[in-house]
Write a protein that holds these residues in place. Structure first.
Motif, PDB file in Angstrom:
ATOM      1  N   HIS A  71       0.827  -1.217   0.000  1.00 33.97           N
ATOM      2  CA  HIS A  71       0.000   0.000   0.000  1.00 33.97           C
ATOM      3  C   HIS A  71       0.860   1.266   0.000  1.00 33.97           C
ATOM      4  CE1 HIS A  71       0.928   0.774   4.211  1.00 33.97           C
ATOM      5  NE2 HIS A  71       0.672  -0.500   4.444  1.00 33.97           N
ATOM      6  N   ASP A  72       2.142   1.131  -0.229  1.00 26.80           N
ATOM      7  CA  ASP A  72       3.073   2.254  -0.081  1.00 26.80           C
ATOM      8  C   ASP A  72       3.255   3.062  -1.366  1.00 26.80           C
ATOM      9  OD1 ASP A  72       4.950   4.047   0.789  1.00 26.80           O
ATOM     10  OD2 ASP A  72       6.569   2.576   0.967  1.00 26.80           O
ATOM     11  N   PHE A  73       2.280   3.896  -1.660  1.00 26.63           N
ATOM     12  CA  PHE A  73       2.423   4.790  -2.813  1.00 26.63           C
ATOM     13  C   PHE A  73       3.261   6.006  -2.461  1.00 26.63           C
ATOM     14  CE2 PHE A  73      -1.722   5.638  -0.857  1.00 26.63           C
ATOM     15  CZ  PHE A  73      -1.578   6.969  -0.486  1.00 26.63           C
ATOM     16  N   SER A  74       3.307   6.379  -1.191  1.00 27.35           N
ATOM     17  CA  SER A  74       4.042   7.577  -0.772  1.00 27.35           C
ATOM     18  C   SER A  74       5.527   7.486  -1.099  1.00 27.35           C
ATOM     19  CB  SER A  74       3.869   7.825   0.728  1.00 27.35           C
ATOM     20  OG  SER A  74       2.525   8.075   1.031  1.00 27.35           O
ATOM     21  N   THR A  75       6.137   6.345  -0.797  1.00 35.42           N
ATOM     22  CA  THR A  75       7.560   6.175  -1.102  1.00 35.42           C
ATOM     23  C   THR A  75       7.789   6.232  -2.607  1.00 35.42           C
ATOM     24  OG1 THR A  75       7.963   4.895   0.893  1.00 35.42           O
ATOM     25  CG2 THR A  75       9.545   4.621  -0.901  1.00 35.42           C
ATOM     26  N   ARG A  76       6.917   5.611  -3.361  1.00 37.95           N
ATOM     27  CA  ARG A  76       7.055   5.642  -4.816  1.00 37.95           C
ATOM     28  C   ARG A  76       7.019   7.084  -5.331  1.00 37.95           C
ATOM     29  NH1 ARG A  76       4.500   0.813  -3.499  1.00 37.95           N
ATOM     30  NH2 ARG A  76       5.117  -0.990  -4.767  1.00 37.95           N
ATOM     31  N   TRP A  77       6.050   7.866  -4.872  1.00 36.65           N
ATOM     32  CA  TRP A  77       5.973   9.259  -5.327  1.00 36.65           C
ATOM     33  C   TRP A  77       7.188  10.061  -4.877  1.00 36.65           C
ATOM     34  CZ3 TRP A  77       3.936  10.560  -9.434  1.00 36.65           C
ATOM     35  CH2 TRP A  77       2.678  10.153  -9.850  1.00 36.65           C
ATOM     36  N   ARG A  78       7.645   9.829  -3.657  1.00 43.25           N
ATOM     37  CA  ARG A  78       8.838  10.546  -3.187  1.00 43.25           C
ATOM     38  C   ARG A  78      10.023  10.257  -4.093  1.00 43.25           C
ATOM     39  NH1 ARG A  78      12.824   8.744  -0.386  1.00 43.25           N
ATOM     40  NH2 ARG A  78      11.697   6.956   0.446  1.00 43.25           N
ATOM     41  N   ASN A 111       4.806  20.563  -2.675  1.00 39.74           N
ATOM     42  CA  ASN A 111       5.178  19.603  -1.631  1.00 39.74           C
ATOM     43  C   ASN A 111       4.261  18.393  -1.574  1.00 39.74           C
ATOM     44  OD1 ASN A 111       7.431  20.923  -0.705  1.00 39.74           O
ATOM     45  ND2 ASN A 111       6.289  22.122   0.788  1.00 39.74           N
ATOM     46  N   ARG A 112       2.986  18.618  -1.659  1.00 42.18           N
ATOM     47  CA  ARG A 112       2.036  17.527  -1.497  1.00 42.18           C
ATOM     48  C   ARG A 112       1.454  17.127  -2.840  1.00 42.18           C
ATOM     49  NH1 ARG A 112       1.514  20.498   3.223  1.00 42.18           N
ATOM     50  NH2 ARG A 112       1.845  19.242   5.073  1.00 42.18           N
ATOM     51  N   TYR A 113       0.610  16.118  -2.799  1.00 43.93           N
ATOM     52  CA  TYR A 113      -0.118  15.675  -3.981  1.00 43.93           C
ATOM     53  C   TYR A 113      -1.495  15.219  -3.526  1.00 43.93           C
ATOM     54  CZ  TYR A 113       1.624  11.250  -2.179  1.00 43.93           C
ATOM     55  OH  TYR A 113       1.945  10.196  -1.354  1.00 43.93           O
ATOM     56  N   TRP A 114      -2.406  15.143  -4.471  1.00 45.35           N
ATOM     57  CA  TRP A 114      -3.756  14.687  -4.171  1.00 45.35           C
ATOM     58  C   TRP A 114      -3.827  13.194  -4.437  1.00 45.35           C
ATOM     59  CZ3 TRP A 114      -7.867  15.878  -1.660  1.00 45.35           C
ATOM     60  CH2 TRP A 114      -9.034  15.164  -1.897  1.00 45.35           C
ATOM     61  N   GLU A 115      -4.445  12.467  -3.537  1.00 48.48           N
ATOM     62  CA  GLU A 115      -4.608  11.022  -3.688  1.00 48.48           C
ATOM     63  C   GLU A 115      -6.033  10.656  -3.305  1.00 48.48           C
ATOM     64  OE1 GLU A 115      -5.537   8.656  -0.387  1.00 48.48           O
ATOM     65  OE2 GLU A 115      -4.098  10.245  -0.064  1.00 48.48           O
ATOM     66  N   HIS A 116      -6.594   9.702  -4.013  1.00 44.81           N
ATOM     67  CA  HIS A 116      -7.948   9.216  -3.731  1.00 44.81           C
ATOM     68  C   HIS A 116      -7.987   7.716  -3.970  1.00 44.81           C
ATOM     69  CE1 HIS A 116     -12.324   8.815  -3.865  1.00 44.81           C
ATOM     70  NE2 HIS A 116     -12.204   8.253  -5.048  1.00 44.81           N
TER      71      HIS A 116
END
Length: 179
Positions: A71-78, A111-116
């Protein structure tokens, strides 16, 4: 403020990422190749599927599906954002990509992104339509088929859309992209 992200292993997610100060840098051919290379590199180490995507000059939208145990999309986007930023700055300083004057030290991305987290097939389809109609919505083209930086043509080949889909006004739900 504490941001909470919805996480589901194997889930499909809709994302919006925006360039810093909405600078129009993403559809330069060199920048697009850097973006593709950043995606390829991260996908090789942390697999995921890019189900749909559109890249506009100052932002992008996409749908990803993660592996069943992840479930780790955050690391991928970083990793994607940092890799793209590093190489974009290097190429810009060498004159190999279009430089926007006065921004040499500014960040490349917001800095951030939108996720749904996409809840069901209907939610998935609404976001798929939103992605593919986005270049028309922003006035870049008259029809989704005319926008080069999109997965739309792939979906035409699959039979999901006809080539003329979106060439006349589409009524998209108001909440898509703003949940």
């Amino acid at each position: 403020m504490q941001y909470r992200r919805s996480r589901q292993a194997g889930g499909s997610y809709f994302f919006t990422l925006v360039t810093h100060s909405r600078r129009k840098i993403l559809t330069d051919n060199d920048a697009l190749e850097l973006l593709r290379a950043s995606f390829r590199r991260v996908k090789a180490k942390r697999p995921f599927l890019v189900d749909a995507m559109v890249v506009l000059p100052d932002h992008l939208h996409c749908i990803w599906t993660l592996p069943p145990d992840d479930h780790d999309f955050s690391t991928r986007w970083r990793l994607i954002k940092s890799r793209f930023s590093r190489y974009y700055r290097e190429r810009r300083s060498s004159g190999r990509v279009h430089a926007v004057s006065g921004i040499e030290c500014q960040p490349v991305w917001q800095n951030r992104y939108w996720e749904h987290l996409l809840r069901d097939e209907e939610d998935y389809r609404r976001h798929l339509d939103y992605i593919h109609y986005n270049p028309v919505k922003h006035g870049y083209t008259k029809s989704p088929v005319d926008w080069s930086w999109s997965s739309f043509r792939r979906y035409v080949l699959k039979g999901v859309y006809t080539e003329d889909w979106g060439s006349s006004a589409i009524n998209l739900p108001q909440d898509v992209g703003r949940e």
